[in-house]
Write an enzyme that holds these catalytic residues in place. Structure first.
Site, PDB file in Angstrom:
ATOM      1  N   ASP A 275       0.875  -1.189  -0.120  1.00  0.00           N
ATOM      2  CA  ASP A 275       0.036  -0.143   0.058  1.00  0.00           C
ATOM      3  C   ASP A 275       0.862   1.013  -0.054  1.00  0.00           C
ATOM      4  O   ASP A 275       1.851   1.422   0.742  1.00  0.00           O
ATOM      5  CB  ASP A 275      -0.928  -0.006   1.220  1.00  0.00           C
ATOM      6  CG  ASP A 275      -2.215   0.692   1.269  1.00  0.00           C
ATOM      7  OD1 ASP A 275      -3.245   0.605   0.858  1.00  0.00           O
ATOM      8  OD2 ASP A 275      -1.796   2.256   1.153  1.00  0.00           O
TER       9      ASP A 275
ATOM     10  N   ASN B  24     -12.776  -3.244   3.035  1.00  0.00           N
ATOM     11  CA  ASN B  24     -13.774  -2.152   3.222  1.00  0.00           C
ATOM     12  C   ASN B  24     -14.729  -2.021   2.128  1.00  0.00           C
ATOM     13  O   ASN B  24     -14.106  -2.398   0.767  1.00  0.00           O
ATOM     14  CB  ASN B  24     -12.835  -0.856   3.289  1.00  0.00           C
ATOM     15  CG  ASN B  24     -12.035  -0.686   4.459  1.00  0.00           C
ATOM     16  OD1 ASN B  24     -12.018  -1.114   5.376  1.00  0.00           O
ATOM     17  ND2 ASN B  24     -10.900  -0.031   4.031  1.00  0.00           N
TER      18      ASN B  24
ATOM     19  N   SER C  39     -12.177   3.324  -0.883  1.00  0.00           N
ATOM     20  CA  SER C  39     -12.115   4.382  -1.579  1.00  0.00           C
ATOM     21  C   SER C  39     -11.569   4.028  -3.265  1.00  0.00           C
ATOM     22  O   SER C  39     -11.496   4.783  -3.937  1.00  0.00           O
ATOM     23  CB  SER C  39     -10.766   5.281  -0.920  1.00  0.00           C
ATOM     24  OG  SER C  39      -9.604   4.514  -0.851  1.00  0.00           O
TER      25      SER C  39
ATOM     26  N   HIS D  36     -10.134  -5.482  -2.784  1.00  0.00           N
ATOM     27  CA  HIS D  36      -8.999  -5.618  -2.268  1.00  0.00           C
ATOM     28  C   HIS D  36      -8.846  -5.882  -0.855  1.00  0.00           C
ATOM     29  O   HIS D  36      -9.719  -5.697  -0.016  1.00  0.00           O
ATOM     30  CB  HIS D  36      -8.125  -4.151  -2.280  1.00  0.00           C
ATOM     31  CG  HIS D  36      -8.818  -3.059  -2.248  1.00  0.00           C
ATOM     32  ND1 HIS D  36      -9.899  -2.337  -2.807  1.00  0.00           N
ATOM     33  CD2 HIS D  36      -8.684  -2.481  -0.911  1.00  0.00           C
ATOM     34  CE1 HIS D  36     -10.161  -1.344  -1.994  1.00  0.00           C
ATOM     35  NE2 HIS D  36      -9.477  -1.194  -0.877  1.00  0.00           N
TER      36      HIS D  36
ATOM     37  N   HIS E  79      -6.734  -5.926   2.810  1.00  0.00           N
ATOM     38  CA  HIS E  79      -5.503  -5.337   3.258  1.00  0.00           C
ATOM     39  C   HIS E  79      -5.015  -6.252   4.338  1.00  0.00           C
ATOM     40  O   HIS E  79      -5.752  -6.856   4.979  1.00  0.00           O
ATOM     41  CB  HIS E  79      -6.027  -4.040   4.023  1.00  0.00           C
ATOM     42  CG  HIS E  79      -6.676  -2.799   3.342  1.00  0.00           C
ATOM     43  ND1 HIS E  79      -5.649  -1.723   3.088  1.00  0.00           N
ATOM     44  CD2 HIS E  79      -7.947  -2.743   2.940  1.00  0.00           C
ATOM     45  CE1 HIS E  79      -6.589  -0.879   2.619  1.00  0.00           C
ATOM     46  NE2 HIS E  79      -7.867  -1.395   2.507  1.00  0.00           N
TER      47      HIS E  79
HETATM   48  P1  AMP Z   1      -9.560   1.262   0.569  1.00  0.00           P
HETATM   49  O1  AMP Z   1      -9.896   2.530   1.215  1.00  0.00           O
HETATM   50  O2  AMP Z   1     -10.070   0.150   1.386  1.00  0.00           O
HETATM   51  O3  AMP Z   1     -10.503   1.544  -0.824  1.00  0.00           O
HETATM   52  O4  AMP Z   1      -8.115   1.078   0.260  1.00  0.00           O
HETATM   53  C1  AMP Z   1      -7.675   1.661  -0.780  1.00  0.00           C
HETATM   54  C2  AMP Z   1      -6.135   1.564  -0.533  1.00  0.00           C
HETATM   55  O5  AMP Z   1      -5.347   1.813  -1.663  1.00  0.00           O
HETATM   56  C3  AMP Z   1      -5.502   2.623   0.402  1.00  0.00           C
HETATM   57  O6  AMP Z   1      -5.040   2.230   1.440  1.00  0.00           O
HETATM   58  C4  AMP Z   1      -4.629   3.354  -0.314  1.00  0.00           C
HETATM   59  O7  AMP Z   1      -3.547   4.058   0.307  1.00  0.00           O
HETATM   60  C5  AMP Z   1      -4.161   2.362  -1.586  1.00  0.00           C
HETATM   61  N1  AMP Z   1      -3.742   2.937  -2.804  1.00  0.00           N
HETATM   62  C6  AMP Z   1      -4.138   4.114  -3.341  1.00  0.00           C
HETATM   63  N2  AMP Z   1      -3.365   4.167  -4.737  1.00  0.00           N
HETATM   64  C7  AMP Z   1      -2.462   3.250  -4.691  1.00  0.00           C
HETATM   65  C8  AMP Z   1      -1.210   3.094  -5.408  1.00  0.00           C
HETATM   66  N3  AMP Z   1      -1.088   3.586  -6.608  1.00  0.00           N
HETATM   67  N4  AMP Z   1      -0.451   2.017  -4.815  1.00  0.00           N
HETATM   68  C9  AMP Z   1      -0.571   1.287  -3.808  1.00  0.00           C
HETATM   69  N5  AMP Z   1      -1.781   1.537  -2.998  1.00  0.00           N
HETATM   70  C10 AMP Z   1      -2.671   2.616  -3.159  1.00  0.00           C
END
Ligand code: AMP
Length: 114
Positions: free
Chosen positions: A30, A87, A95, A100, A102
């Site tokens: 991440d 999430n 977001s 995905h 985590h």
């Molecule tokens: P969520 O909020 O559960 O949708 O998690 C999305 C995650 O994607 C967040 O923890 C971000 O930090 C991560 N994220 C967003 N863009 C990137 C990227 N280009 N490379 C790696 N992680 C990312």
């Protein structure tokens, strides 16, 4: 529909620190780590989130969990323990609209989550 950031990573259009890959899944660090180890495990197939999984995705869903376990073992956090989070939607705090998981490790997790 526009490609999500994760689809762009799958397609090699933007870089990522990829730790694991198989025919179903990709795992990468991440970009905004919330723990000493913070890895995202995603399906290569475009599925919006857990709620978007269909019957035909049963193997994929299992493969995702297996990939989490393999990555945790490779990173040496399987014995100390870790947390797996998905999430989903607005209240879940999602977001990126691509499924995905985590994998968070390397510190004591607390409960309840924020
Ligand atoms: P969520 O909020 O559960 O949708 O998690 C999305 C995650 O994607 C967040 O923890 C971000 O930090 C991560 N994220 C967003 N863009 C990137 C990227 N280009 N490379 C790696 N992680 C990312």
């Amino acid at each position: 529909m526009a490609k999500t950031i994760f689809k762009k990573i799958i397609d090699g259009e933007i870089p990522a620190d990829i730790l694991y890959e198989d025919q179903w899944c990709l795992a990468f660090r991440d970009i905004q780590a919330q723990a000493p180890t913070h890895v995202l495990v995603i399906p290569k197939k475009e599925v919006v989130n857990v709620a978007g999984l269909e019957e035909e995705d049963a193997e994929l869903a299992g493969r995702l969990l297996l990939a989490v376990g393999k990555v945790a073992k490779e990173l040496g956090v399987d014995e100390s323990g870790y947390r797996v989070v998905a999430n989903i939607g607005k209240h879940g705090g999602q977001s990126v609209d691509h499924l995905h998981l985590h994998l968070l490790a390397g510190r004591q997790m607390t409960w309840p989550p924020g």
